[in-house]
Write a protein that holds these residues in place. Structure first.
Motif, PDB file in Angstrom:
ATOM      1  N   ALA A   7      49.479  52.304  48.799  1.00  0.00           N
ATOM      2  CA  ALA A   7      50.293  52.296  47.512  1.00  0.00           C
ATOM      3  C   ALA A   7      51.336  53.561  47.371  1.00  0.00           C
ATOM      4  CB  ALA A   7      49.310  52.670  46.142  1.00  0.00           C
ATOM      5  N   THR A   8      52.454  53.246  47.288  1.00  0.00           N
ATOM      6  CA  THR A   8      53.433  54.336  47.170  1.00  0.00           C
ATOM      7  C   THR A   8      53.240  55.255  46.314  1.00  0.00           C
ATOM      8  OG1 THR A   8      55.038  52.337  47.835  1.00  0.00           O
ATOM      9  CG2 THR A   8      56.109  54.335  46.776  1.00  0.00           C
ATOM     10  N   PRO A   9      53.269  56.538  46.822  1.00  0.00           N
ATOM     11  CA  PRO A   9      52.915  57.782  45.883  1.00  0.00           C
ATOM     12  C   PRO A   9      53.822  57.845  44.562  1.00  0.00           C
ATOM     13  CG  PRO A   9      53.047  58.484  48.346  1.00  0.00           C
ATOM     14  CD  PRO A   9      53.579  56.859  48.313  1.00  0.00           C
ATOM     15  N   ARG A  10      53.182  58.274  43.603  1.00  0.00           N
ATOM     16  CA  ARG A  10      53.799  58.562  42.379  1.00  0.00           C
ATOM     17  C   ARG A  10      54.298  57.356  41.737  1.00  0.00           C
ATOM     18  NH1 ARG A  10      53.512  63.465  41.992  1.00  0.00           N
ATOM     19  NH2 ARG A  10      53.916  65.093  43.647  1.00  0.00           N
ATOM     20  N   GLN A  11      53.420  56.177  42.164  1.00  0.00           N
ATOM     21  CA  GLN A  11      54.007  54.858  41.255  1.00  0.00           C
ATOM     22  C   GLN A  11      52.727  54.387  40.725  1.00  0.00           C
ATOM     23  OE1 GLN A  11      55.901  51.947  43.790  1.00  0.00           O
ATOM     24  NE2 GLN A  11      57.799  53.133  43.847  1.00  0.00           N
ATOM     25  N   ARG A  12      52.986  53.813  39.380  1.00  0.00           N
ATOM     26  CA  ARG A  12      51.907  53.143  38.767  1.00  0.00           C
ATOM     27  C   ARG A  12      51.335  51.846  39.336  1.00  0.00           C
ATOM     28  NH1 ARG A  12      50.197  53.077  33.687  1.00  0.00           N
ATOM     29  NH2 ARG A  12      51.490  54.558  32.839  1.00  0.00           N
ATOM     30  N   ILE A  13      50.074  51.557  39.244  1.00  0.00           N
ATOM     31  CA  ILE A  13      49.510  50.650  40.067  1.00  0.00           C
ATOM     32  C   ILE A  13      49.034  49.473  38.608  1.00  0.00           C
ATOM     33  CG2 ILE A  13      47.505  49.744  41.500  1.00  0.00           C
ATOM     34  CD1 ILE A  13      47.753  52.204  42.835  1.00  0.00           C
ATOM     35  N   THR A  14      49.231  48.453  38.967  1.00  0.00           N
ATOM     36  CA  THR A  14      48.879  47.227  37.979  1.00  0.00           C
ATOM     37  C   THR A  14      48.111  46.282  38.564  1.00  0.00           C
ATOM     38  OG1 THR A  14      50.951  47.759  36.648  1.00  0.00           O
ATOM     39  CG2 THR A  14      49.848  45.959  36.263  1.00  0.00           C
ATOM     40  N   ALA A  15      46.941  45.944  37.869  1.00  0.00           N
ATOM     41  CA  ALA A  15      46.179  45.053  38.460  1.00  0.00           C
ATOM     42  C   ALA A  15      46.231  43.725  37.569  1.00  0.00           C
ATOM     43  CB  ALA A  15      44.802  45.375  38.481  1.00  0.00           C
ATOM     44  N   ARG A  16      46.182  42.603  37.964  1.00  0.00           N
ATOM     45  CA  ARG A  16      46.225  41.144  37.401  1.00  0.00           C
ATOM     46  C   ARG A  16      45.174  40.435  37.764  1.00  0.00           C
ATOM     47  NH1 ARG A  16      51.245  43.016  37.738  1.00  0.00           N
ATOM     48  NH2 ARG A  16      52.761  42.606  36.033  1.00  0.00           N
ATOM     49  N   ALA A  17      44.309  39.909  37.023  1.00  0.00           N
ATOM     50  CA  ALA A  17      43.143  39.174  37.450  1.00  0.00           C
ATOM     51  C   ALA A  17      43.148  38.056  36.307  1.00  0.00           C
ATOM     52  CB  ALA A  17      41.852  39.934  36.853  1.00  0.00           C
ATOM     53  N   GLU A  18      42.576  36.738  37.136  1.00  0.00           N
ATOM     54  CA  GLU A  18      42.249  35.456  36.492  1.00  0.00           C
ATOM     55  C   GLU A  18      41.221  34.920  36.677  1.00  0.00           C
ATOM     56  OE1 GLU A  18      44.590  31.978  37.478  1.00  0.00           O
ATOM     57  OE2 GLU A  18      44.762  32.841  39.495  1.00  0.00           O
ATOM     58  N   VAL A  19      40.522  34.112  35.667  1.00  0.00           N
ATOM     59  CA  VAL A  19      39.179  33.505  35.945  1.00  0.00           C
ATOM     60  C   VAL A  19      39.621  32.229  36.340  1.00  0.00           C
ATOM     61  CG1 VAL A  19      37.405  32.267  35.014  1.00  0.00           C
ATOM     62  CG2 VAL A  19      37.994  34.667  34.300  1.00  0.00           C
ATOM     63  N   TYR A  20      39.531  31.695  37.665  1.00  0.00           N
ATOM     64  CA  TYR A  20      40.253  30.334  38.263  1.00  0.00           C
ATOM     65  C   TYR A  20      38.864  29.215  38.058  1.00  0.00           C
ATOM     66  CZ  TYR A  20      37.938  31.263  42.635  1.00  0.00           C
ATOM     67  OH  TYR A  20      37.223  31.655  43.913  1.00  0.00           O
ATOM     68  N   HIS A  21      37.538  29.734  37.965  1.00  0.00           N
ATOM     69  CA  HIS A  21      36.461  28.670  37.700  1.00  0.00           C
ATOM     70  C   HIS A  21      35.398  29.421  37.020  1.00  0.00           C
ATOM     71  CE1 HIS A  21      34.032  25.096  38.565  1.00  0.00           C
ATOM     72  NE2 HIS A  21      33.096  26.016  38.792  1.00  0.00           N
ATOM     73  N   ILE A  22      34.603  28.666  36.141  1.00  0.00           N
ATOM     74  CA  ILE A  22      33.404  29.156  35.256  1.00  0.00           C
ATOM     75  C   ILE A  22      32.487  28.197  35.332  1.00  0.00           C
ATOM     76  CG2 ILE A  22      34.531  28.702  33.097  1.00  0.00           C
ATOM     77  CD1 ILE A  22      33.544  31.543  32.081  1.00  0.00           C
ATOM     78  N   THR A  23      31.283  28.702  35.570  1.00  0.00           N
ATOM     79  CA  THR A  23      30.049  27.862  35.334  1.00  0.00           C
ATOM     80  C   THR A  23      29.309  28.536  34.219  1.00  0.00           C
ATOM     81  OG1 THR A  23      28.687  28.947  36.841  1.00  0.00           O
ATOM     82  CG2 THR A  23      30.149  27.435  37.982  1.00  0.00           C
ATOM     83  N   ARG A  24      28.140  28.005  33.896  1.00  0.00           N
ATOM     84  CA  ARG A  24      27.185  28.352  32.955  1.00  0.00           C
ATOM     85  C   ARG A  24      26.895  29.743  32.878  1.00  0.00           C
ATOM     86  NH1 ARG A  24      22.017  28.772  32.346  1.00  0.00           N
ATOM     87  NH2 ARG A  24      21.317  27.598  34.060  1.00  0.00           N
ATOM     88  N   THR A  25      26.925  30.223  34.202  1.00  0.00           N
ATOM     89  CA  THR A  25      26.385  31.664  34.361  1.00  0.00           C
ATOM     90  C   THR A  25      27.208  32.687  35.254  1.00  0.00           C
ATOM     91  OG1 THR A  25      24.806  31.040  36.227  1.00  0.00           O
ATOM     92  CG2 THR A  25      23.813  31.119  34.298  1.00  0.00           C
ATOM     93  N   VAL A  26      28.127  31.985  35.865  1.00  0.00           N
ATOM     94  CA  VAL A  26      29.214  32.782  36.922  1.00  0.00           C
ATOM     95  C   VAL A  26      30.385  32.405  36.523  1.00  0.00           C
ATOM     96  CG1 VAL A  26      29.587  33.364  39.216  1.00  0.00           C
ATOM     97  CG2 VAL A  26      27.378  32.893  38.644  1.00  0.00           C
ATOM     98  N   ALA A  27      31.241  33.466  36.532  1.00  0.00           N
ATOM     99  CA  ALA A  27      32.924  33.378  36.657  1.00  0.00           C
ATOM    100  C   ALA A  27      33.340  33.824  37.912  1.00  0.00           C
ATOM    101  CB  ALA A  27      33.497  34.237  35.595  1.00  0.00           C
ATOM    102  N   PHE A  28      34.184  33.066  38.474  1.00  0.00           N
ATOM    103  CA  PHE A  28      34.925  33.174  39.396  1.00  0.00           C
ATOM    104  C   PHE A  28      36.382  33.619  39.378  1.00  0.00           C
ATOM    105  CE2 PHE A  28      31.560  30.323  40.514  1.00  0.00           C
ATOM    106  CZ  PHE A  28      30.922  30.828  41.388  1.00  0.00           C
ATOM    107  N   LEU A  29      36.785  34.750  40.053  1.00  0.00           N
ATOM    108  CA  LEU A  29      38.122  35.450  39.837  1.00  0.00           C
ATOM    109  C   LEU A  29      39.017  35.651  41.128  1.00  0.00           C
ATOM    110  CD1 LEU A  29      36.005  36.790  37.561  1.00  0.00           C
ATOM    111  CD2 LEU A  29      38.082  37.617  36.702  1.00  0.00           C
ATOM    112  N   ARG A  30      40.200  35.868  40.790  1.00  0.00           N
ATOM    113  CA  ARG A  30      41.095  36.180  41.686  1.00  0.00           C
ATOM    114  C   ARG A  30      41.805  37.339  41.220  1.00  0.00           C
ATOM    115  NH1 ARG A  30      42.995  30.489  41.728  1.00  0.00           N
ATOM    116  NH2 ARG A  30      41.857  29.403  43.450  1.00  0.00           N
ATOM    117  N   ALA A  31      42.155  38.369  41.829  1.00  0.00           N
ATOM    118  CA  ALA A  31      42.941  39.550  41.420  1.00  0.00           C
ATOM    119  C   ALA A  31      43.878  40.202  42.410  1.00  0.00           C
ATOM    120  CB  ALA A  31      41.976  40.780  40.742  1.00  0.00           C
ATOM    121  N   THR A  32      45.007  40.804  42.013  1.00  0.00           N
ATOM    122  CA  THR A  32      45.944  41.489  42.665  1.00  0.00           C
ATOM    123  C   THR A  32      46.353  42.692  42.213  1.00  0.00           C
ATOM    124  OG1 THR A  32      47.817  40.462  41.772  1.00  0.00           O
ATOM    125  CG2 THR A  32      47.337  39.387  43.728  1.00  0.00           C
TER     126      THR A  32
END
Length: 147
Positions: A95-120
């Motif tokens: 990461a570039t020093p002195r810069q804010r870091i922003t994470a974005r996450a999404e649930v792309y699949h969900i079952t009865r007991t587990v959610a699957f995610l992608r994030a950057t």
């Protein structure tokens, strides 16, 4: 709309209640429908290498994990509770020093007991992310609820 506002308030309280989220000054930017955006400002206390000023990968990891959990909490098919089952993070660049870091996450699949995610995670530079992640999180349902 009221349900979205309720989930946003719940997610804010959840993030504010986690000691490491407070210590890392995480800020919930957006949430809803299985998506979340959380940012973290650069902080000298989080630098992994004082020679470069680059934030430690552990702080980025905590940000991405928290963002994924918030995304699960906001999913319409998931009650509020969740826990990390597995989270794989690929670090693409420092990461570039002195810069804010922003994470974005999404649930792309969900079952009865587990959610699957992608994030950057991105800093303020356009282009290649700092890190990408895929994960699996629990979906806690009230006893007796069938889905």
């Amino acid at each position: 709309m009221a349900e979205d506002a309720e989930k946003l308030a719940l997610a804010r309280r959840f993030i504010e209640a986690i000691p490491h989220s407070r210590a890392l000054s995480m800020h919930l930017e957006a949430i809803g429908g299985g998506h979340a955006v959380i940012s973290m400002p650069w902080d000298e206390r989080l630098v992994g290498d004082p020679r470069t000023g680059v934030i430690h990968g552990g702080a980025v990891s905590a940000l991405m994990d928290t963002c994924c959990g918030a995304a699960v909490m906001s999913h319409p098919e998931a009650p509020a509770g969740t826990a990390t089952i597995d989270l794989r993070i690929d670090y693409m660049r420092a990461a570039t020093p002195r810069q804010r870091i922003t994470a974005r996450a999404e649930v792309y699949h969900i079952t009865r007991t587990v959610a699957f995610l992608r994030a950057t995670a991105h800093d303020e530079e356009a282009g290649l992310p700092v890190a990408t992640a895929t994960g699996a999180f629990t979906v806690d349902r009230p006893k007796g609820e069938a889905k």
